[in-house]
Motif scaffolding. Structure first.
Motif, PDB file in Angstrom:
ATOM      1  N   ARG A   1      10.326 -11.651   6.187  1.00  0.00           N
ATOM      2  CA  ARG A   1       8.944 -11.196   6.272  1.00  0.00           C
ATOM      3  C   ARG A   1       8.797 -10.203   7.408  1.00  0.00           C
ATOM      4  NH1 ARG A   1       3.417 -14.839   6.571  1.00  0.00           N
ATOM      5  NH2 ARG A   1       1.976 -13.117   6.968  1.00  0.00           N
ATOM      6  N   LEU A   2       8.345  -9.029   7.096  1.00  0.00           N
ATOM      7  CA  LEU A   2       8.101  -7.977   8.071  1.00  0.00           C
ATOM      8  C   LEU A   2       6.631  -7.587   8.034  1.00  0.00           C
ATOM      9  CD1 LEU A   2      11.212  -5.755   7.304  1.00  0.00           C
ATOM     10  CD2 LEU A   2      10.995  -7.449   9.127  1.00  0.00           C
ATOM     11  N   ASP A   3       6.185  -6.903   9.080  1.00  0.00           N
ATOM     12  CA  ASP A   3       4.794  -6.455   9.104  1.00  0.00           C
ATOM     13  C   ASP A   3       4.677  -5.192   8.259  1.00  0.00           C
ATOM     14  OD1 ASP A   3       2.173  -6.154   9.626  1.00  0.00           O
ATOM     15  OD2 ASP A   3       2.434  -5.386  11.662  1.00  0.00           O
ATOM     16  N   LEU A   4       4.758  -5.362   6.939  1.00  0.00           N
ATOM     17  CA  LEU A   4       4.724  -4.231   6.016  1.00  0.00           C
ATOM     18  C   LEU A   4       3.356  -4.052   5.373  1.00  0.00           C
ATOM     19  CD1 LEU A   4       8.186  -4.750   4.302  1.00  0.00           C
ATOM     20  CD2 LEU A   4       7.613  -3.107   6.078  1.00  0.00           C
ATOM     21  N   GLY A   5       2.363  -4.777   5.853  1.00  0.00           N
ATOM     22  CA  GLY A   5       1.038  -4.645   5.284  1.00  0.00           C
ATOM     23  C   GLY A   5       0.714  -5.764   4.317  1.00  0.00           C
ATOM     24  N   PHE A   6      -0.361  -5.566   3.544  1.00  0.00           N
ATOM     25  CA  PHE A   6      -0.871  -6.582   2.633  1.00  0.00           C
ATOM     26  C   PHE A   6      -0.998  -6.031   1.217  1.00  0.00           C
ATOM     27  CE2 PHE A   6      -2.278  -7.719   6.829  1.00  0.00           C
ATOM     28  CZ  PHE A   6      -2.262  -9.102   6.864  1.00  0.00           C
ATOM     29  N   PRO A   7      -0.903  -6.896   0.225  1.00  0.00           N
ATOM     30  CA  PRO A   7      -1.188  -6.458  -1.145  1.00  0.00           C
ATOM     31  C   PRO A   7      -2.649  -6.028  -1.273  1.00  0.00           C
ATOM     32  CG  PRO A   7      -0.029  -8.565  -1.128  1.00  0.00           C
ATOM     33  CD  PRO A   7      -0.431  -8.292   0.279  1.00  0.00           C
ATOM     34  N   GLN A   8      -2.895  -5.155  -2.222  1.00  0.00           N
ATOM     35  CA  GLN A   8      -4.253  -4.693  -2.506  1.00  0.00           C
ATOM     36  C   GLN A   8      -4.802  -5.456  -3.721  1.00  0.00           C
ATOM     37  OE1 GLN A   8      -5.759  -2.451  -0.403  1.00  0.00           O
ATOM     38  NE2 GLN A   8      -3.855  -2.693   0.759  1.00  0.00           N
ATOM     39  N   VAL A   9      -6.070  -5.843  -3.646  1.00  0.00           N
ATOM     40  CA  VAL A   9      -6.690  -6.636  -4.709  1.00  0.00           C
ATOM     41  C   VAL A   9      -7.893  -5.884  -5.269  1.00  0.00           C
ATOM     42  CG1 VAL A   9      -7.741  -8.850  -5.338  1.00  0.00           C
ATOM     43  CG2 VAL A   9      -5.972  -8.757  -3.582  1.00  0.00           C
ATOM     44  N   VAL A  10      -8.008  -5.873  -6.575  1.00  0.00           N
ATOM     45  CA  VAL A  10      -9.161  -5.284  -7.275  1.00  0.00           C
ATOM     46  C   VAL A  10      -9.683  -6.320  -8.265  1.00  0.00           C
ATOM     47  CG1 VAL A  10      -9.988  -3.409  -8.737  1.00  0.00           C
ATOM     48  CG2 VAL A  10      -8.181  -2.969  -7.044  1.00  0.00           C
ATOM     49  N   PRO A  11     -10.975  -6.732  -8.084  1.00  0.00           N
ATOM     50  CA  PRO A  11     -11.980  -6.392  -7.060  1.00  0.00           C
ATOM     51  C   PRO A  11     -11.555  -6.889  -5.668  1.00  0.00           C
ATOM     52  CG  PRO A  11     -12.987  -7.464  -8.972  1.00  0.00           C
ATOM     53  CD  PRO A  11     -11.514  -7.667  -9.088  1.00  0.00           C
ATOM     54  N   ASN A  12     -11.987  -6.163  -4.645  1.00  0.00           N
ATOM     55  CA  ASN A  12     -11.552  -6.421  -3.277  1.00  0.00           C
ATOM     56  C   ASN A  12     -12.338  -7.584  -2.654  1.00  0.00           C
ATOM     57  OD1 ASN A  12     -10.306  -6.184  -0.803  1.00  0.00           O
ATOM     58  ND2 ASN A  12     -11.584  -4.469  -0.125  1.00  0.00           N
ATOM     59  N   ARG A  13     -11.962  -8.801  -3.036  1.00  0.00           N
ATOM     60  CA  ARG A  13     -12.586 -10.009  -2.474  1.00  0.00           C
ATOM     61  C   ARG A  13     -11.640 -11.183  -2.710  1.00  0.00           C
ATOM     62  NH1 ARG A  13     -16.009  -9.019  -7.277  1.00  0.00           N
ATOM     63  NH2 ARG A  13     -15.641 -10.671  -8.840  1.00  0.00           N
ATOM     64  N   GLN A  14     -11.875 -12.264  -1.973  1.00  0.00           N
ATOM     65  CA  GLN A  14     -11.011 -13.430  -2.113  1.00  0.00           C
ATOM     66  C   GLN A  14     -11.376 -14.269  -3.337  1.00  0.00           C
ATOM     67  OE1 GLN A  14      -9.848 -15.827   1.304  1.00  0.00           O
ATOM     68  NE2 GLN A  14     -10.816 -14.365   2.695  1.00  0.00           N
ATOM     69  N   GLN A  15     -12.665 -14.426  -3.613  1.00  0.00           N
ATOM     70  CA  GLN A  15     -13.103 -15.296  -4.697  1.00  0.00           C
ATOM     71  C   GLN A  15     -13.433 -14.479  -5.955  1.00  0.00           C
ATOM     72  OE1 GLN A  15     -16.172 -18.063  -3.544  1.00  0.00           O
ATOM     73  NE2 GLN A  15     -15.179 -18.564  -1.583  1.00  0.00           N
ATOM     74  N   HIS A  16     -13.106 -15.074  -7.104  1.00  0.00           N
ATOM     75  CA  HIS A  16     -13.325 -14.405  -8.392  1.00  0.00           C
ATOM     76  C   HIS A  16     -13.825 -15.436  -9.409  1.00  0.00           C
ATOM     77  CE1 HIS A  16     -10.988 -10.823  -7.061  1.00  0.00           C
ATOM     78  NE2 HIS A  16     -10.346 -11.749  -6.340  1.00  0.00           N
TER      79      HIS A  16
END
Length: 319
Positions: A9-24
């Motif tokens: 695990r490296l500090d390579l960023g985060f995945p992108q989510v669409v829609p941009n929120r945790q709950q769906h």
């Protein structure tokens, strides 16, 4: 036999989510992607559902690219998501799919200290309803617009948030992370370029230091091989090796101007002759075929030391 891939695990960023929120909401489409993360393509999206890490595709060989969930289900799609490529692993995000009628829209990525944050409580079909907000099960307040804003965030703002709307129910709780490292929010490509720039700078500094040391070493060698001046050897108290007889050297005396003499009668350059004193035998025993050096003072300039002998003092006299 199950084969588990080893990823760092490296500090390579985060995945992108669409829609941009945790709950769906249930049956909503969700897209999780890492394409372009850290300037790389071909990431494989992974997820952990009920403590079991699996790929976000039915076919491992064709699982690179975005993870497209056309119809989300609570038990099948709620969990942790991350991306892997070539033994590298990105940071992890959380996705919650609910079968209820209320969700809390909260940031997917960590929020930086000092920044602002807005939480939204919404129904699947209705917006701008009066909502109540909670943090760690503690009531925070109500909003007639269904939104609650936070300014100048600090670590104390991190925690579990949820909301409720009258006649519709309550949302699930989602964790909000507040970090002091703004680098997590930056583009991984920018971080990569910064790392390359620092590395190139360090290499340039090391090369410069090496060149300076090399130049200094050459200067010392040049100075050692140059003719020795009287002032540099007269004060020497250590034996030195004489490899050849000294030859008269023409030196130019400095003009000795005094108040009593005019400038036209200044001293003219004079030749000098070296007189060697305290000549000693070499630092090895004498024997047949080896030079023998006396341990006495050389009285005149006509007497020169033998080769491979040592001397302690050299005096220069005008001739």
């Amino acid at each position: 036999m199950e084969v588990t891939a080893l990823c760092i695990r490296l500090d390579l960023g985060f995945p992108q989510v669409v829609p941009n929120r945790q709950q769906h909401f249930k049956h909503e489409p969700i897209i999780v992607s890492c394409e372009g993360l850290a300037g790389l393509n071909g990431w494989r999206v992974m997820r952990k559902i009920k403590e079991s890490p699996i790929i976000c595709a039915s076919n491992w060989q064709k699982s690179t690219g975005p993870c497209e969930i056309s119809t989300a289900y609570p038990h099948a799609d709620s969990g942790e998501y991350w991306c892997e490529i070539g033994g590298k692993k990105s940071n992890t995000i959380n996705i919650t799919v609910t079968a209820g009628s209320v969700i809390l829209e909260s940031p997917v990525l960590p929020v930086v200290e000092g920044k602002n944050m807005t939480l939204r409580c919404r129904n699947k079909k209705t917006f701008n309803l009066t909502a109540k907000f909670y943090k760690d099960d503690n009531f925070m307040g109500s909003s007639s617009t269904g939104e609650m804003s936070f300014h100048n965030l600090s670590k104390s703002n991190a925690g579990y948030y949820k909301c409720s709307i009258s006649d519709f129910g309550e949302s699930s709780a989602s964790w909000v992370t507040v970090t002091a490292h703004e680098e997590l929010q930056k583009s991984p490509l920018v971080s990569l370029l910064l790392f390359i720039g620092v590395t190139v700078g360090l290499v340039a500094v090391l090369l410069l230091v090496g060149l300076l040391r090399c130049k200094k070493h050459q200067t010392i060698i040049t100075a050692t091989g140059s003719p020795t001046s009287p002032s540099s050897v007269e004060s020497s108290s250590f034996p030195q090796t004489v490899y050849q007889q000294a030859e008269p050297a023409a030196t130019q005396a400095q003009p000795a101007a005094t108040q009593a003499q005019p400038a036209a009668t200044q001293a003219q350059p004079a030749a000098t002759q070296a007189i060697y004193a305290f000549i000693t035998r070499p630092m090895r025993d004498t024997g047949p075929g080896l030079p023998s050096c006396s341990a006495t003072q050389v009285p005149t300039a006509a007497t020169n030391p033998k080769e491979d002998c040592y001397y302690q003092t050299v005096n220069y006299v005008n001739v």
